[in-house]
Design an enzyme around this catalytic site. Structure first.
Site, PDB file in Angstrom:
ATOM      1  N   LEU A  65       0.827  -1.208   0.000  1.00  0.00           N
ATOM      2  CA  LEU A  65       0.000   0.000   0.000  1.00  0.00           C
ATOM      3  C   LEU A  65       0.863   1.260   0.000  1.00  0.00           C
ATOM      4  CD1 LEU A  65      -2.642  -1.195   2.650  1.00  0.00           C
ATOM      5  CD2 LEU A  65      -2.802  -1.279   0.158  1.00  0.00           C
ATOM      6  N   PRO A  66       0.250   2.429  -0.295  1.00  0.00           N
ATOM      7  CA  PRO A  66       1.056   3.646  -0.440  1.00  0.00           C
ATOM      8  C   PRO A  66       1.797   4.088   0.825  1.00  0.00           C
ATOM      9  CG  PRO A  66      -1.089   3.928  -1.488  1.00  0.00           C
ATOM     10  CD  PRO A  66      -1.145   2.624  -0.747  1.00  0.00           C
ATOM     11  N   THR A  97       6.428   0.652   1.718  1.00  0.00           N
ATOM     12  CA  THR A  97       7.472   1.479   2.342  1.00  0.00           C
ATOM     13  C   THR A  97       6.772   2.461   3.267  1.00  0.00           C
ATOM     14  OG1 THR A  97       8.845   1.319   0.369  1.00  0.00           O
ATOM     15  CG2 THR A  97       9.375   3.074   1.917  1.00  0.00           C
ATOM     16  N   LYS A 172      15.718   0.239   4.769  1.00  0.00           N
ATOM     17  CA  LYS A 172      15.260   0.730   3.454  1.00  0.00           C
ATOM     18  C   LYS A 172      15.449   2.259   3.368  1.00  0.00           C
ATOM     19  CE  LYS A 172      12.344   1.394  -0.150  1.00  0.00           C
ATOM     20  NZ  LYS A 172      12.541   1.064  -1.508  1.00  0.00           N
ATOM     21  N   LYS A 247       9.057  10.997  -0.891  1.00  0.00           N
ATOM     22  CA  LYS A 247       8.355  10.292   0.204  1.00  0.00           C
ATOM     23  C   LYS A 247       9.376   9.535   1.069  1.00  0.00           C
ATOM     24  CE  LYS A 247       5.939   6.071   1.015  1.00  0.00           C
ATOM     25  NZ  LYS A 247       5.436   4.821   0.496  1.00  0.00           N
TER      26      LYS A 247
HETATM   27  P1  NAD Z   1       0.417   2.218  -6.359  1.00  0.00           P
HETATM   28  O1  NAD Z   1      -0.212   3.513  -5.994  1.00  0.00           O
HETATM   29  O2  NAD Z   1       0.631   1.873  -7.784  1.00  0.00           O
HETATM   30  O3  NAD Z   1      -0.434   1.002  -5.692  1.00  0.00           O
HETATM   31  C1  NAD Z   1      -1.061   1.060  -4.454  1.00  0.00           C
HETATM   32  C2  NAD Z   1      -2.377   0.297  -4.585  1.00  0.00           C
HETATM   33  O4  NAD Z   1      -2.974   0.174  -3.290  1.00  0.00           O
HETATM   34  C3  NAD Z   1      -3.404   0.993  -5.471  1.00  0.00           C
HETATM   35  O5  NAD Z   1      -3.801   0.107  -6.510  1.00  0.00           O
HETATM   36  C4  NAD Z   1      -4.561   1.328  -4.520  1.00  0.00           C
HETATM   37  O6  NAD Z   1      -5.847   1.230  -5.132  1.00  0.00           O
HETATM   38  C5  NAD Z   1      -4.383   0.242  -3.465  1.00  0.00           C
HETATM   39  N1  NAD Z   1      -4.985   0.536  -2.169  1.00  0.00           N
HETATM   40  C6  NAD Z   1      -4.823   1.631  -1.373  1.00  0.00           C
HETATM   41  N2  NAD Z   1      -5.517   1.471  -0.217  1.00  0.00           N
HETATM   42  C7  NAD Z   1      -6.117   0.255  -0.282  1.00  0.00           C
HETATM   43  C8  NAD Z   1      -6.960  -0.488   0.605  1.00  0.00           C
HETATM   44  N3  NAD Z   1      -7.329  -0.003   1.793  1.00  0.00           N
HETATM   45  N4  NAD Z   1      -7.394  -1.709   0.204  1.00  0.00           N
HETATM   46  C9  NAD Z   1      -7.030  -2.215  -0.984  1.00  0.00           C
HETATM   47  N5  NAD Z   1      -6.233  -1.568  -1.871  1.00  0.00           N
HETATM   48  C10 NAD Z   1      -5.782  -0.349  -1.512  1.00  0.00           C
HETATM   49  O7  NAD Z   1       1.804   2.176  -5.545  1.00  0.00           O
HETATM   50  P2  NAD Z   1       3.098   1.251  -5.858  1.00  0.00           P
HETATM   51  O8  NAD Z   1       3.999   1.956  -6.800  1.00  0.00           O
HETATM   52  O9  NAD Z   1       2.632  -0.133  -6.151  1.00  0.00           O
HETATM   53  O10 NAD Z   1       3.822   1.309  -4.428  1.00  0.00           O
HETATM   54  C11 NAD Z   1       3.349   0.566  -3.322  1.00  0.00           C
HETATM   55  C12 NAD Z   1       4.365   0.682  -2.204  1.00  0.00           C
HETATM   56  O11 NAD Z   1       5.635   0.194  -2.667  1.00  0.00           O
HETATM   57  C13 NAD Z   1       4.621   2.106  -1.714  1.00  0.00           C
HETATM   58  O12 NAD Z   1       4.763   2.094  -0.313  1.00  0.00           O
HETATM   59  C14 NAD Z   1       5.906   2.506  -2.417  1.00  0.00           C
HETATM   60  O13 NAD Z   1       6.642   3.485  -1.699  1.00  0.00           O
HETATM   61  C15 NAD Z   1       6.644   1.182  -2.449  1.00  0.00           C
HETATM   62  N6  NAD Z   1       7.656   1.051  -3.514  1.00  0.00           N
HETATM   63  C16 NAD Z   1       7.383   1.440  -4.784  1.00  0.00           C
HETATM   64  C17 NAD Z   1       8.353   1.308  -5.767  1.00  0.00           C
HETATM   65  C18 NAD Z   1       8.078   1.738  -7.195  1.00  0.00           C
HETATM   66  O14 NAD Z   1       9.028   1.824  -7.992  1.00  0.00           O
HETATM   67  N7  NAD Z   1       6.830   1.976  -7.580  1.00  0.00           N
HETATM   68  C19 NAD Z   1       9.610   0.765  -5.452  1.00  0.00           C
HETATM   69  C20 NAD Z   1       9.861   0.335  -4.155  1.00  0.00           C
HETATM   70  C21 NAD Z   1       8.858   0.484  -3.184  1.00  0.00           C
END
Ligand code: NAD
Length: 300
Positions: A65-66, A97, A172, A247
Site C-alpha cells: 500500500l502507499p 514502504t 530501506k 516520500k
Molecule cells: P500504487 O499507488 O501503484 O499502488 C497502491 C495500490 O494500493 C493501489 O492500486 C490502490 O488502489 C491500493 N490501495 C490503497 N488502499 C487500499 C486499501 N485499503 N485496500 C485495498 N487496496 C488499496 O503504488 P506502488 O507503486 O505499487 O507502491 C506501493 C508501495 O511500494 C509504496 O509504499 C511505495 O513506496 C513502495 N515502492 C514502490 C516502488 C516503485 O518503484 N513503484 C519501489 C519500491 C517500493
C-alpha cells in the site's frame, strides 16, 4: 499449498501477486481499484469482494500500500479491519514502504492476537517486481523471517533479515537516502564536467573506473544517451519517480530526528529533489535531477 491474501495490486503489488500465482500459490487478491482487480484476475488470482474476504483463513496476508496510514487502517482502524478475521498463526507480510513506528505498532497489536508480522519493504522497482528479482529487507523475529522466506523467494532474489520489527523500514530508508545522495552527486559532477567542455560519456567512464564510481554511474547514468536502457535515455519515463524518492526521504528525515542522527547530506538531497518537484517534475524518474542542474534561468 498455502493460501495467500494479497491487498494492494498497484504498480508493484500487481506483478508481485502474479509471480506468486506462477509459483503455484493460491492467491486471493483485493484492491480498491476495479482496473487493478481485472488485471489480477487475468493473471490468475482469485479476486475477493473485500480485503476481509481475502484474508479470512489465509496463511499469509501480504499488503503493498502507499503509506503508513493505509497499512494501519487496513489491519486495525478501518470499518472492517483485517485483524478481526486473520487466523492465529498466520503471518502478515507488509511490503509497503512506511515508517518504522507504524510497522512496530501493527506488529505489537498482531502479537496480542497470535498473528505474526514482518515489515518487508522492497528495492528493485517495477522492473524487479515484474521479473521476480526484488530485494526484500525484512524486520521481524527469526521465526517470522523463516516463515516469510519461501513466499518472498517467489517474488525476489535477495532476501535480507535486517533485525526486529521496524528494522526493515529503517534499513530501506538508509539505503534510499544514500541513493539520493549518490544520484545528486553524480548529476552535479557530470554537469560541471560538461560546463568545462567534457563529453558526458567519456567523463562517466573515467569516474566509473575511478574512486568516484557508484551505482548511478554503473547502471543508471542520469545523462541522456550515455546508457541506452537507463530512464535518462527515455525522457526520464519509467523507473523510480521523484515523488516516491521525496516520500522515502521524508521517512529518512523522521528517523534522523527521532534518533538525533545528523543527516546534512540527506537533508540537502531532500531539498534538491523537492525544488525539482516544484518545477513540475514529480512524475519523472529521479535521475531527472540532471535537468535541475542544467536548467537555465527562467526555464523549467
Ligand atoms: P500504487 O499507488 O501503484 O499502488 C497502491 C495500490 O494500493 C493501489 O492500486 C490502490 O488502489 C491500493 N490501495 C490503497 N488502499 C487500499 C486499501 N485499503 N485496500 C485495498 N487496496 C488499496 O503504488 P506502488 O507503486 O505499487 O507502491 C506501493 C508501495 O511500494 C509504496 O509504499 C511505495 O513506496 C513502495 N515502492 C514502490 C516502488 C516503485 O518503484 N513503484 C519501489 C519500491 C517500493
Amino acid at each position: 499449498m498455502n493460501t495467500i491474501a494479497f491487498i494492494g495490486l498497484g504498480n508493484m503489488g500487481g506483478p508481485m501477486a502474479a509471480n506468486l500465482v506462477k509459483a503455484g500459490f493460491e492467491v486471493r487478491a483485493f484492491d480498491l481499484s476495479q482496473a487493478a482487480q481485472d488485471t489480477a484476475k487475468a493473471n490468475g488470482c482469485e479476486v475477493a469482494f473485500s480485503a476481509q474476504e481475502a484474508a479470512t483463513d489465509a496463511d499469509f496476508i501480504i499488503s503493498m500500500l502507499p503509506a503508513g496510514k493505509h497499512v494501519r487502517g487496513l489491519y486495525i482502524e478501518d470499518d472492517a479491519p483485517l485483524f478481526d478475521v486473520i487466523k492465529r498463526g498466520a503471518l502478515v507480510i507488509d511490503c509497503s514502504t512506511i515508517d518504522g513506528d507504524t510497522a512496530r505498532s501493527v506488529a505489537a497489536d498482531g502479537e496480542k492476537l497470535g498473528i505474526g508480522f514482518v515489515d518487508a519493504p522492497v528495492s528493485g522497482g517495477v522492473g524487479g517486481a515484474q521479473a521476480a528479482t526484488l530485494t526484500f529487507i525484512v524486520g521481524g523475529s527469526v521465526a517470522e523471517f523463516r516463515q516469510a522466506k519461501p513466499v518472498l523467494e517467489a517474488m525476489g532474489k535477495n532476501i535480507f533479515h535486517a533485525g526486529d520489527h521496524g528494522a526493515g523500514q529503517v534499513a530501506k530508508a538508509c539505503n534510499n537516502m544514500l541513493l539520493s545522495i549518490l544520484m545528486a552527486g553524480t548529476c552535479e559532477a557530470i554537469n560541471m564536467g560538461i560546463k568545462n567542455g567534457l563529453d558526458p560519456a567519456v567523463l562517466s567512464e573515467i569516474m566509473k573506473q575511478s574512486s568516484g564510481g557508484n551505482w548511478a554511474l554503473n547502471v543508471y547514468n542520469p545523462y541522456p544517451g550515455v546508457m541506452e536502457n537507463a530512464p535518462a535515455s527515455k525522457n526520464y519515463q519509467g523507473g523510480f519517480q521523484v515523488d516516491l524518492m521525496i516520500k522515502d526521504l521524508g521517512l529518512a528525515m523522521d528517523i534522523s530526528q527521532q534518533s538525533a542522527s545528523a543527516v546534512p547530506m540527506g537533508s540537502a538531497a531532500r531539498s534538491l529533489f523537492t525544488l525539482h518537484k516544484a518545477k513540475g517534475n514529480g512524475k519523472l524518474d529521479f535521475s531527472s535531477l540532471m535537468k535541475f542542474y542544467q536548467d537555465k534561468e527562467g526555464e523549467s
